[in-house]
Design an enzyme around this catalytic site. Structure first.
Site, mmCIF file in Angstrom:
data_model
loop_
_atom_site.group_PDB
_atom_site.id
_atom_site.type_symbol
_atom_site.label_atom_id
_atom_site.label_comp_id
_atom_site.label_asym_id
_atom_site.label_seq_id
_atom_site.Cartn_x
_atom_site.Cartn_y
_atom_site.Cartn_z
ATOM 1 N N HIS A 18 -53.854 -17.468 27.000
ATOM 2 C CA HIS A 18 -53.099 -16.287 26.555
ATOM 3 C C HIS A 18 -51.637 -16.653 26.287
ATOM 4 O O HIS A 18 -51.046 -16.223 25.295
ATOM 5 C CB HIS A 18 -53.101 -15.203 27.646
ATOM 6 C CG HIS A 18 -54.423 -14.548 27.909
ATOM 7 N ND1 HIS A 18 -54.927 -14.369 29.178
ATOM 8 C CD2 HIS A 18 -55.342 -14.010 27.067
ATOM 9 C CE1 HIS A 18 -56.096 -13.737 29.110
ATOM 10 N NE2 HIS A 18 -56.379 -13.520 27.835
ATOM 11 N N LYS A 42 -62.767 1.297 33.079
ATOM 12 C CA LYS A 42 -63.162 -0.101 33.260
ATOM 13 C C LYS A 42 -62.753 -0.564 34.653
ATOM 14 O O LYS A 42 -61.740 -0.111 35.183
ATOM 15 C CB LYS A 42 -62.431 -0.971 32.222
ATOM 16 C CG LYS A 42 -63.341 -1.494 31.109
ATOM 17 C CD LYS A 42 -62.591 -2.351 30.142
ATOM 18 C CE LYS A 42 -62.819 -3.830 30.356
ATOM 19 N NZ LYS A 42 -62.200 -4.649 29.287
ATOM 20 N N ARG A 91 -61.520 -17.830 20.045
ATOM 21 C CA ARG A 91 -62.037 -19.097 20.576
ATOM 22 C C ARG A 91 -63.191 -19.553 19.703
ATOM 23 O O ARG A 91 -63.001 -19.840 18.541
ATOM 24 C CB ARG A 91 -62.443 -18.924 22.048
ATOM 25 C CG ARG A 91 -61.256 -18.934 22.995
ATOM 26 C CD ARG A 91 -61.630 -18.416 24.342
ATOM 27 N NE ARG A 91 -62.249 -17.102 24.212
ATOM 28 C CZ ARG A 91 -62.485 -16.272 25.202
ATOM 29 N NH1 ARG A 91 -62.194 -16.617 26.414
ATOM 30 N NH2 ARG A 91 -63.026 -15.089 24.998
ATOM 31 N N SER A 129 -60.640 -15.405 31.092
ATOM 32 C CA SER A 129 -60.328 -14.820 32.401
ATOM 33 C C SER A 129 -61.590 -14.737 33.247
ATOM 34 O O SER A 129 -61.572 -15.049 34.447
ATOM 35 C CB SER A 129 -59.734 -13.418 32.239
ATOM 36 O OG SER A 129 -58.544 -13.460 31.510
HETATM 37 O O1 PNS Z 1 -58.802 -8.711 26.608
HETATM 38 P P1 PNS Z 1 -59.814 -7.794 25.989
HETATM 39 O O2 PNS Z 1 -60.525 -7.001 27.054
HETATM 40 O O3 PNS Z 1 -60.752 -8.521 25.062
HETATM 41 O O4 PNS Z 1 -58.983 -6.751 25.072
HETATM 42 C C1 PNS Z 1 -59.643 -5.711 24.416
HETATM 43 C C2 PNS Z 1 -58.633 -4.703 23.808
HETATM 44 C C3 PNS Z 1 -57.645 -4.236 24.842
HETATM 45 C C4 PNS Z 1 -57.884 -5.368 22.671
HETATM 46 C C5 PNS Z 1 -59.459 -3.503 23.253
HETATM 47 O O5 PNS Z 1 -60.381 -3.089 24.207
HETATM 48 C C6 PNS Z 1 -58.595 -2.307 22.852
HETATM 49 O O6 PNS Z 1 -57.784 -2.394 21.962
HETATM 50 N N1 PNS Z 1 -58.787 -1.160 23.540
HETATM 51 C C7 PNS Z 1 -58.050 0.063 23.296
HETATM 52 C C8 PNS Z 1 -58.913 1.141 22.596
HETATM 53 C C9 PNS Z 1 -59.061 0.801 21.122
HETATM 54 O O7 PNS Z 1 -58.166 1.037 20.343
HETATM 55 N N2 PNS Z 1 -60.235 0.227 20.756
HETATM 56 C C10 PNS Z 1 -60.489 -0.304 19.420
HETATM 57 C C11 PNS Z 1 -60.886 0.715 18.387
HETATM 58 S S1 PNS Z 1 -62.089 1.873 18.902
#
Ligand code: PNS
Length: 163
Positions: A18, A42, A91, A129
């Site tokens: 990150h 979550k 990745r 993670s």
């Molecule tokens: O580290 P992660 O868990 O892969 O990150 C995921 C993240 C935070 C980028 C994604 O879950 C997110 O943007 N969530 C907020 C809600 C949202 O806007 N979702 C996408 C369109 S529905």
């Protein structure tokens, strides 16, 4: 115009991969806002305050990086912050389908916010993670994959397995 990018994620916890993406984002943008998703539905290993503190401590020496917590839609948050783009690390092929879906949904929701992908550095291609937490849980050596503050926290958390 200041070029601002949102680097969103769960960061549960932050890894060296990150940090690498955030630093490289600074080569393209004037400011990187590392935005931690706090989704009450979550379950996380670390509460949001701890995830924030680990990010702040591990990137303390980097300028033009800001840290924040968000919930709700990412594109709404990006608009609120006057950001032009969302930054994501990619990745292997396994990331592609999810990232593709996320980027297209975000584009559908707001066409003014672009998603920018950076390929994860080869060194970090196999880390995440989740897999780092799994290794740490059973006493595996994760020291060169995470910043020192995260290594400390993981060791404290899993102390009972390593005794
Ligand atoms: O580290 P992660 O868990 O892969 O990150 C995921 C993240 C935070 C980028 C994604 O879950 C997110 O943007 N969530 C907020 C809600 C949202 O806007 N979702 C996408 C369109 S529905």
């Amino acid at each position: 115009m200041r070029r601002i990018v949102i680097y969103p994620g769960s960061f549960d916890p932050v890894t060296n991969g990150h940090i690498d993406i955030a630093k490289r984002g600074l080569k393209l943008f004037d400011q990187v806002i590392v935005a931690i998703l706090n989704n009450p539905k979550k379950s996380y290993m670390f509460p949001v305050e701890e995830r924030l503190q680990m990010l702040q401590e591990s990137m303390a020496s980097i300028t033009n990086v800001e840290f924040d917590v968000f919930d709700g839609l990412l594109v709404d948050y990006a608009k609120m912050k006057n950001a032009q783009a969302i930054l994501r690390g990619m990745r292997a092929v396994s990331d592609f389908e999810y990232e593709f879906q996320l980027a297209l949904m975000n584009r559908k929701l707001n066409r003014d916010v672009q998603t920018v992908f950076l390929m994860t550095g080869l060194r970090w291609i196999f880390t995440s993670s989740s897999i780092i937490k799994e290794a740490a849980r059973f006493g595996g050596d994760i020291d060169d994959m995470v910043p020192p503050v995260v290594s400390r926290k993981l060791k404290q958390k899993f102390a009972q397995y390593t005794r």
